[in-house]
Design a protein around this motif. Structure first.
Motif, PDB file in Angstrom:
ATOM      1  N   VAL A  50      35.531  44.114  33.097  1.00 19.14           N
ATOM      2  CA  VAL A  50      36.826  44.096  33.768  1.00 19.14           C
ATOM      3  C   VAL A  50      36.963  42.764  34.489  1.00 19.14           C
ATOM      4  N   THR A  51      38.125  42.153  34.379  1.00 13.06           N
ATOM      5  CA  THR A  51      38.391  40.903  35.073  1.00 13.06           C
ATOM      6  C   THR A  51      39.037  41.196  36.417  1.00 13.06           C
ATOM      7  N   VAL A  52      38.511  40.554  37.469  1.00 11.19           N
ATOM      8  CA  VAL A  52      39.061  40.734  38.808  1.00 11.19           C
ATOM      9  C   VAL A  52      39.393  39.372  39.394  1.00 11.19           C
ATOM     10  N   ARG A  53      40.317  39.381  40.359  1.00  5.41           N
ATOM     11  CA  ARG A  53      40.726  38.156  41.037  1.00  5.41           C
ATOM     12  C   ARG A  53      39.981  38.034  42.357  1.00  5.41           C
ATOM     13  N   VAL A  54      39.371  36.879  42.595  1.00  2.75           N
ATOM     14  CA  VAL A  54      38.690  36.652  43.872  1.00  2.75           C
ATOM     15  C   VAL A  54      39.241  35.379  44.514  1.00  2.75           C
ATOM     16  N   SER A  55      39.364  35.423  45.826  1.00  2.80           N
ATOM     17  CA  SER A  55      39.806  34.270  46.604  1.00  2.80           C
ATOM     18  C   SER A  55      38.802  34.060  47.733  1.00  2.80           C
ATOM     19  N   PHE A  56      38.242  32.884  47.816  1.00  3.14           N
ATOM     20  CA  PHE A  56      37.259  32.604  48.852  1.00  3.14           C
ATOM     21  C   PHE A  56      37.215  31.107  49.103  1.00  3.14           C
ATOM     22  N   LEU A  65      40.217  32.493  41.553  1.00  7.08           N
ATOM     23  CA  LEU A  65      40.098  32.532  40.105  1.00  7.08           C
ATOM     24  C   LEU A  65      39.796  33.947  39.636  1.00  7.08           C
ATOM     25  N   ASP A  66      40.015  34.169  38.346  1.00  8.15           N
ATOM     26  CA  ASP A  66      39.716  35.452  37.719  1.00  8.15           C
ATOM     27  C   ASP A  66      38.283  35.411  37.195  1.00  8.15           C
ATOM     28  N   ILE A  67      37.528  36.466  37.468  1.00  6.67           N
ATOM     29  CA  ILE A  67      36.130  36.497  37.057  1.00  6.67           C
ATOM     30  C   ILE A  67      35.807  37.825  36.385  1.00  6.67           C
ATOM     31  N   ASP A  68      34.746  37.817  35.624  1.00  4.05           N
ATOM     32  CA  ASP A  68      34.192  39.056  35.090  1.00  4.05           C
ATOM     33  C   ASP A  68      33.592  39.821  36.266  1.00  4.05           C
ATOM     34  N   ALA A  69      33.998  41.070  36.443  1.00  8.82           N
ATOM     35  CA  ALA A  69      33.533  41.861  37.583  1.00  8.82           C
ATOM     36  C   ALA A  69      32.015  42.016  37.594  1.00  8.82           C
ATOM     37  N   LEU A  73      27.124  35.864  41.695  1.00  7.78           N
ATOM     38  CA  LEU A  73      27.613  34.704  42.437  1.00  7.78           C
ATOM     39  C   LEU A  73      26.979  33.427  41.904  1.00  7.78           C
ATOM     40  N   LEU A  74      25.720  33.499  41.511  1.00  7.56           N
ATOM     41  CA  LEU A  74      25.040  32.321  40.963  1.00  7.56           C
ATOM     42  C   LEU A  74      25.734  31.821  39.711  1.00  7.56           C
ATOM     43  N   THR A 112      23.662  38.725  44.108  1.00  7.38           N
ATOM     44  CA  THR A 112      24.931  38.982  44.798  1.00  7.38           C
ATOM     45  C   THR A 112      26.067  38.979  43.783  1.00  7.38           C
ATOM     46  N   MET A 113      26.824  40.061  43.743  1.00  6.03           N
ATOM     47  CA  MET A 113      27.960  40.108  42.824  1.00  6.03           C
ATOM     48  C   MET A 113      29.004  39.082  43.248  1.00  6.03           C
ATOM     49  N   ALA A 114      29.553  38.366  42.282  1.00  9.56           N
ATOM     50  CA  ALA A 114      30.549  37.345  42.586  1.00  9.56           C
ATOM     51  C   ALA A 114      31.762  37.943  43.283  1.00  9.56           C
ATOM     52  N   ALA A 115      32.096  39.184  42.951  1.00  8.98           N
ATOM     53  CA  ALA A 115      33.255  39.833  43.553  1.00  8.98           C
ATOM     54  C   ALA A 115      33.098  39.997  45.065  1.00  8.98           C
ATOM     55  N   LYS A 116      31.851  40.032  45.549  1.00  9.33           N
ATOM     56  CA  LYS A 116      31.606  40.178  46.979  1.00  9.33           C
ATOM     57  C   LYS A 116      31.989  38.932  47.759  1.00  9.33           C
ATOM     58  N   ALA A 117      32.209  37.815  47.062  1.00  8.59           N
ATOM     59  CA  ALA A 117      32.613  36.578  47.733  1.00  8.59           C
ATOM     60  C   ALA A 117      34.079  36.611  48.153  1.00  8.59           C
ATOM     61  N   ASP A 118      34.831  37.581  47.679  1.00 10.50           N
ATOM     62  CA  ASP A 118      36.262  37.651  47.993  1.00 10.50           C
ATOM     63  C   ASP A 118      36.474  37.674  49.504  1.00 10.50           C
ATOM     64  N   GLY A 119      37.263  36.716  49.992  1.00 14.38           N
ATOM     65  CA  GLY A 119      37.565  36.628  51.412  1.00 14.38           C
ATOM     66  C   GLY A 119      36.454  36.031  52.258  1.00 14.38           C
TER      67      GLY A 119
END
Length: 206
Positions: A50-56, A65-69, A73-74, A112-119
């Motif tokens: 699933v693709t999710v949007r993250v802003s950080f 940007l849109d990332i693979d959920a 983070l690496l 660390t999941m990249a999605a956790k970088a949101d915000g």
């Protein structure tokens, strides 16, 4: 027999190469952070994800940007943003080569999941040096020859800065304990501890 001038030219070139290699190891300076917008332009196409949007913010720069959920983070930092200072070592959170800061706290970016970088605010080795030069910890690593091959050095420096800010750099024994998650296969531990002891007072005053 080699001409003395040729030998002098060779020595100068070799010195320049070594200095440049040390700088890259300490700063992760491969691609400029200013190019993040261009690097982040192509979204992934996960087959089963699933693709999710993250802003950080990364190194002070707003990024969205849109990332693979499922991405770590690496992988986001290295493959999407071109910030290759954080290294992929064990990929199991056991070597510390991928250490970065998230909201001022050190994390193993491979776990660390990249999605956790949101915000959040993310700092990598590329964002540590200031406008006036190297970070005190980077300079201390140079002063004490706290590296050999340099592969683990970005993660060591990020962990060392966190170690000081966490208040765990009062004694050599304490430093060793709180830096134990970062492995140096070259065995530069004596220099690493000495570097942290040197930089700690300056970081604590800042």
């Amino acid at each position: 027999m080699p001409d003395p001038q040729d030998r002098q030219l060779f020595d100068l070139t070799r010195r320049q190469v070594l200095e440049a290699g040390t700088f890259v190891s300490l700063t992760g300076a491969i691609l400029p952070t200013a190019g993040l917008a261009q690097q982040a332009g192509t979204p992934p196409s996960p087959e089963n994800g699933v693709t999710v949007r993250v802003s950080f913010r990364v190194n002070g720069h707003p990024t969205a940007l849109d990332i693979d959920a499922r991405a770590s983070l690496l992988d986001l930092l290295r493959e999407r943003l071109g910030l290759v200072g954080a290294k992929k070592g064990c990929d199991h959170g056991q070597c510390g080569a991928c250490t970065v800061h998230m909201d001022g706290r050190r994390v193993a970016s491979c776990l660390t999941m990249a999605a956790k970088a949101d915000g959040r605010d993310v700092t990598t080795i590329e964002g540590v040096a200031g406008a006036n030069g190297l970070h005190p910890m980077q300079q201390a690593f140079i002063d004490h020859d706290a590296l050999q091959c340099g592969y683990c050095t970005p993660g060591q420096i990020m962990a060392a800065i966190a170690c000081v800010k966490e208040g765990h750099a009062s004694t050599p024994e304490q430093i060793k304990e709180y830096m134990s998650g970062n492995i140096c296969r070259c065995g530069a531990y004596v220099g690493i501890v000495a570097a942290i002891e040197q930089a700690a007072p300056q970081i604590e005053r800042s």
